[in-house]
Scaffold this motif. Structure first.
Motif, PDB file in Angstrom:
ATOM      1  N   PHE A  15       0.647  -1.374  -0.409  1.00 46.74           N
ATOM      2  CA  PHE A  15      -0.198   0.004  -0.290  1.00 46.74           C
ATOM      3  C   PHE A  15       1.234   1.222   0.222  1.00 46.74           C
ATOM      4  O   PHE A  15       0.642   2.531  -0.570  1.00 46.74           O
ATOM      5  CB  PHE A  15      -0.770   0.327   1.046  1.00 46.74           C
ATOM      6  CG  PHE A  15      -2.365  -0.708   0.469  1.00 46.74           C
ATOM      7  CD1 PHE A  15      -3.124  -0.553   0.451  1.00 46.74           C
ATOM      8  CD2 PHE A  15      -2.426  -1.955   1.192  1.00 46.74           C
ATOM      9  CE1 PHE A  15      -4.459  -0.921  -0.083  1.00 46.74           C
ATOM     10  CE2 PHE A  15      -3.583  -2.850   0.986  1.00 46.74           C
ATOM     11  CZ  PHE A  15      -4.557  -2.694   0.348  1.00 46.74           C
ATOM     12  N   ALA A  18       2.003   1.408  -3.798  1.00 50.00           N
ATOM     13  CA  ALA A  18       0.474   1.667  -4.458  1.00 50.00           C
ATOM     14  C   ALA A  18       0.312   3.725  -4.847  1.00 50.00           C
ATOM     15  O   ALA A  18       0.061   4.241  -4.804  1.00 50.00           O
ATOM     16  CB  ALA A  18      -0.679   0.867  -3.672  1.00 50.00           C
ATOM     17  N   TRP A  23      -2.097   1.802  -8.074  1.00 50.90           N
ATOM     18  CA  TRP A  23      -2.245  -0.101  -8.211  1.00 50.90           C
ATOM     19  C   TRP A  23      -1.553  -0.554  -8.853  1.00 50.90           C
ATOM     20  O   TRP A  23      -1.277  -1.557  -8.952  1.00 50.90           O
ATOM     21  CB  TRP A  23      -3.419  -0.093  -7.317  1.00 50.90           C
ATOM     22  CG  TRP A  23      -3.177  -1.238  -7.156  1.00 50.90           C
ATOM     23  CD1 TRP A  23      -4.308  -1.718  -7.430  1.00 50.90           C
ATOM     24  CD2 TRP A  23      -2.930  -1.694  -6.028  1.00 50.90           C
ATOM     25  NE1 TRP A  23      -3.457  -3.710  -6.949  1.00 50.90           N
ATOM     26  CE2 TRP A  23      -3.529  -3.023  -6.027  1.00 50.90           C
ATOM     27  CE3 TRP A  23      -2.726  -1.216  -4.231  1.00 50.90           C
ATOM     28  CZ2 TRP A  23      -3.677  -4.282  -4.700  1.00 50.90           C
ATOM     29  CZ3 TRP A  23      -2.420  -1.900  -3.537  1.00 50.90           C
ATOM     30  CH2 TRP A  23      -2.723  -3.760  -3.534  1.00 50.90           C
ATOM     31  N   ARG A  24      -1.358   0.349  -9.996  1.00 48.57           N
ATOM     32  CA  ARG A  24      -0.860  -0.613 -10.793  1.00 48.57           C
ATOM     33  C   ARG A  24       0.285  -0.723 -11.410  1.00 48.57           C
ATOM     34  O   ARG A  24       0.804  -2.759 -12.162  1.00 48.57           O
ATOM     35  CB  ARG A  24      -0.578   0.447 -12.785  1.00 48.57           C
ATOM     36  CG  ARG A  24      -0.923  -0.549 -14.346  1.00 48.57           C
ATOM     37  CD  ARG A  24      -0.125   0.542 -15.281  1.00 48.57           C
ATOM     38  NE  ARG A  24      -1.996   1.867 -14.543  1.00 48.57           N
ATOM     39  CZ  ARG A  24      -2.840   0.885 -15.953  1.00 48.57           C
ATOM     40  NH1 ARG A  24      -2.491  -0.234 -16.679  1.00 48.57           N
ATOM     41  NH2 ARG A  24      -4.240   1.789 -15.656  1.00 48.57           N
ATOM     42  N   VAL A  26       1.766  -2.542  -8.472  1.00 56.23           N
ATOM     43  CA  VAL A  26       2.000  -3.185  -7.420  1.00 56.23           C
ATOM     44  C   VAL A  26       1.801  -4.954  -7.602  1.00 56.23           C
ATOM     45  O   VAL A  26       0.789  -5.113  -8.010  1.00 56.23           O
ATOM     46  CB  VAL A  26       0.749  -2.935  -6.236  1.00 56.23           C
ATOM     47  CG1 VAL A  26       0.822  -4.045  -4.892  1.00 56.23           C
ATOM     48  CG2 VAL A  26       1.315  -1.652  -6.020  1.00 56.23           C
ATOM     49  N   THR A  49      -1.186 -10.941  -5.889  1.00 54.76           N
ATOM     50  CA  THR A  49      -1.448  -9.726  -5.511  1.00 54.76           C
ATOM     51  C   THR A  49      -3.078  -9.523  -4.649  1.00 54.76           C
ATOM     52  O   THR A  49      -3.279  -8.918  -3.575  1.00 54.76           O
ATOM     53  CB  THR A  49      -1.336  -8.778  -6.954  1.00 54.76           C
ATOM     54  OG1 THR A  49       0.129  -8.715  -7.150  1.00 54.76           O
ATOM     55  CG2 THR A  49      -1.254  -7.492  -6.266  1.00 54.76           C
ATOM     56  N   LEU A  53      -4.543  -8.378  -1.037  1.00 55.25           N
ATOM     57  CA  LEU A  53      -6.012  -7.382  -0.914  1.00 55.25           C
ATOM     58  C   LEU A  53      -6.703  -8.038  -0.639  1.00 55.25           C
ATOM     59  O   LEU A  53      -7.525  -8.168   0.818  1.00 55.25           O
ATOM     60  CB  LEU A  53      -6.484  -7.104  -2.090  1.00 55.25           C
ATOM     61  CG  LEU A  53      -6.199  -6.348  -3.094  1.00 55.25           C
ATOM     62  CD1 LEU A  53      -6.377  -6.194  -4.112  1.00 55.25           C
ATOM     63  CD2 LEU A  53      -5.420  -4.593  -2.627  1.00 55.25           C
ATOM     64  N   GLY A  95      -2.654   4.605  -0.188  1.00 54.06           N
ATOM     65  CA  GLY A  95      -2.573   3.233  -0.878  1.00 54.06           C
ATOM     66  C   GLY A  95      -3.989   2.820  -0.577  1.00 54.06           C
ATOM     67  O   GLY A  95      -4.286   1.879  -1.910  1.00 54.06           O
ATOM     68  N   LEU A  99      -5.870   2.337  -4.629  1.00 56.94           N
ATOM     69  CA  LEU A  99      -6.443   1.352  -5.383  1.00 56.94           C
ATOM     70  C   LEU A  99      -8.002   1.784  -5.321  1.00 56.94           C
ATOM     71  O   LEU A  99      -8.163   1.040  -6.165  1.00 56.94           O
ATOM     72  CB  LEU A  99      -6.458   0.525  -4.234  1.00 56.94           C
ATOM     73  CG  LEU A  99      -7.392  -0.717  -4.238  1.00 56.94           C
ATOM     74  CD1 LEU A  99      -6.958  -2.012  -5.634  1.00 56.94           C
ATOM     75  CD2 LEU A  99      -7.681  -1.682  -2.961  1.00 56.94           C
ATOM     76  N   TYR A 102      -7.746   2.971  -9.022  1.00 60.08           N
ATOM     77  CA  TYR A 102      -7.175   1.902  -9.697  1.00 60.08           C
ATOM     78  C   TYR A 102      -8.411   1.548 -10.681  1.00 60.08           C
ATOM     79  O   TYR A 102      -8.676   0.720 -11.309  1.00 60.08           O
ATOM     80  CB  TYR A 102      -6.528   1.476  -9.918  1.00 60.08           C
ATOM     81  CG  TYR A 102      -5.683   0.706 -10.064  1.00 60.08           C
ATOM     82  CD1 TYR A 102      -5.150   0.874 -12.029  1.00 60.08           C
ATOM     83  CD2 TYR A 102      -5.305  -1.381  -9.924  1.00 60.08           C
ATOM     84  CE1 TYR A 102      -5.384  -0.244 -12.665  1.00 60.08           C
ATOM     85  CE2 TYR A 102      -5.155  -1.880 -11.232  1.00 60.08           C
ATOM     86  CZ  TYR A 102      -4.894  -1.476 -12.376  1.00 60.08           C
ATOM     87  OH  TYR A 102      -5.028  -2.534 -12.945  1.00 60.08           O
TER      88      TYR A 102
END
Length: 219
Positions: A15, A18, A23-24, A26, A49, A53, A95, A99, A102
């Motif tokens: 995070f 991010a 986030w892309r 990560v 990934t 989450l 972060g 997310l 994104y």
């Protein structure tokens, strides 16, 4: 380093990354490198990934439920649990916002987030003493997801230390949910003591159906 500590550190690194790069950027490997963590351990504990989450969402639910109110009306208990969840999100604020911004660009991620958030609503309901099982439980979860989504928008704009704007938005959304439950059930007073029925907050997104065999469903 213990497994639990490693997982917390990798989630934080993901995070943080991010927040800095979007986030892309990560991935499990990128998060491990960003946090100075061992790649072999990262591969051992995180397959993808999505697992970052999933662990993050579970940690948010645990934080929300631990020490939550057990007395008072359902509306107050829901308010307490949801705000505890926001307190956890606040620890990774930039972060999480990265997310959220994104997700609309990745339909599969957006669908997955809705599904897991719907499962989290089940745990929040159960924590407040409301059943999340069956058809009525699905309707309650959808209603609470709309409430949470409305408060989330306020949280993204809320720069206060005490999250006062978020609390105000959540209070309004729960009040509207209570009013809708009153109208639906014909009850007076705290209708949510009986159930949260289908409610919608302005511009709240629909949530997908979660089947009865969902592994994240509270048992």
């Amino acid at each position: 380093m213990s497994k639990d500590r490693f997982e917390r550190d990798l989630i934080k690194a993901a995070f943080d990354l991010a927040a800095q790069q979007g986030w892309r950027r990560v991935s499990v490997a990128a998060a491990a490198r960003h946090g100075g963590l061992d790649l072999a351990m990262a591969r051992q504990h995180f397959v993808c990934t999505g697992m970052i989450l999933a662990r993050f969402g579970r940690a948010a639910d645990v934080h929300a439920l631990h020490g939550a109110m057990t007395e008072g009306v359902v509306r107050d208990r829901l308010f307490d649990i949801i705000m505890r969840r926001f307190d956890y999100l606040q620890q990774h604020r930039d972060g999480v916002i990265a997310l959220i911004r994104y997700a609309p660009t990745d339909p599969l991620l957006a669908l997955w987030l809705q599904r897991t958030n719907l499962a989290s609503m089940g745990w929040i309901l159960e924590g407040a003493g409301v059943s999340s099982r069956g058809v009525r439980g699905e309707l309650r979860k959808r209603g609470l997801l709309a409430v949470s989504a409305w408060a989330l928008r306020a949280w993204m704009r809320d720069e206060s230390e005490d999250l006062s704007s978020t609390m105000a938005a959540l209070d309004v959304a729960l009040m509207r949910a209570d009013q809708a439950a009153n109208q639906f059930s014909g009850r007076r007073g705290d209708a949510m003591d009986a159930a949260i029925e289908p409610v919608t907050a302005p511009d709240a997104p629909d949530a997908p159906f979660v089947p009865d065999d969902d592994p994240d469903r509270p048992s």
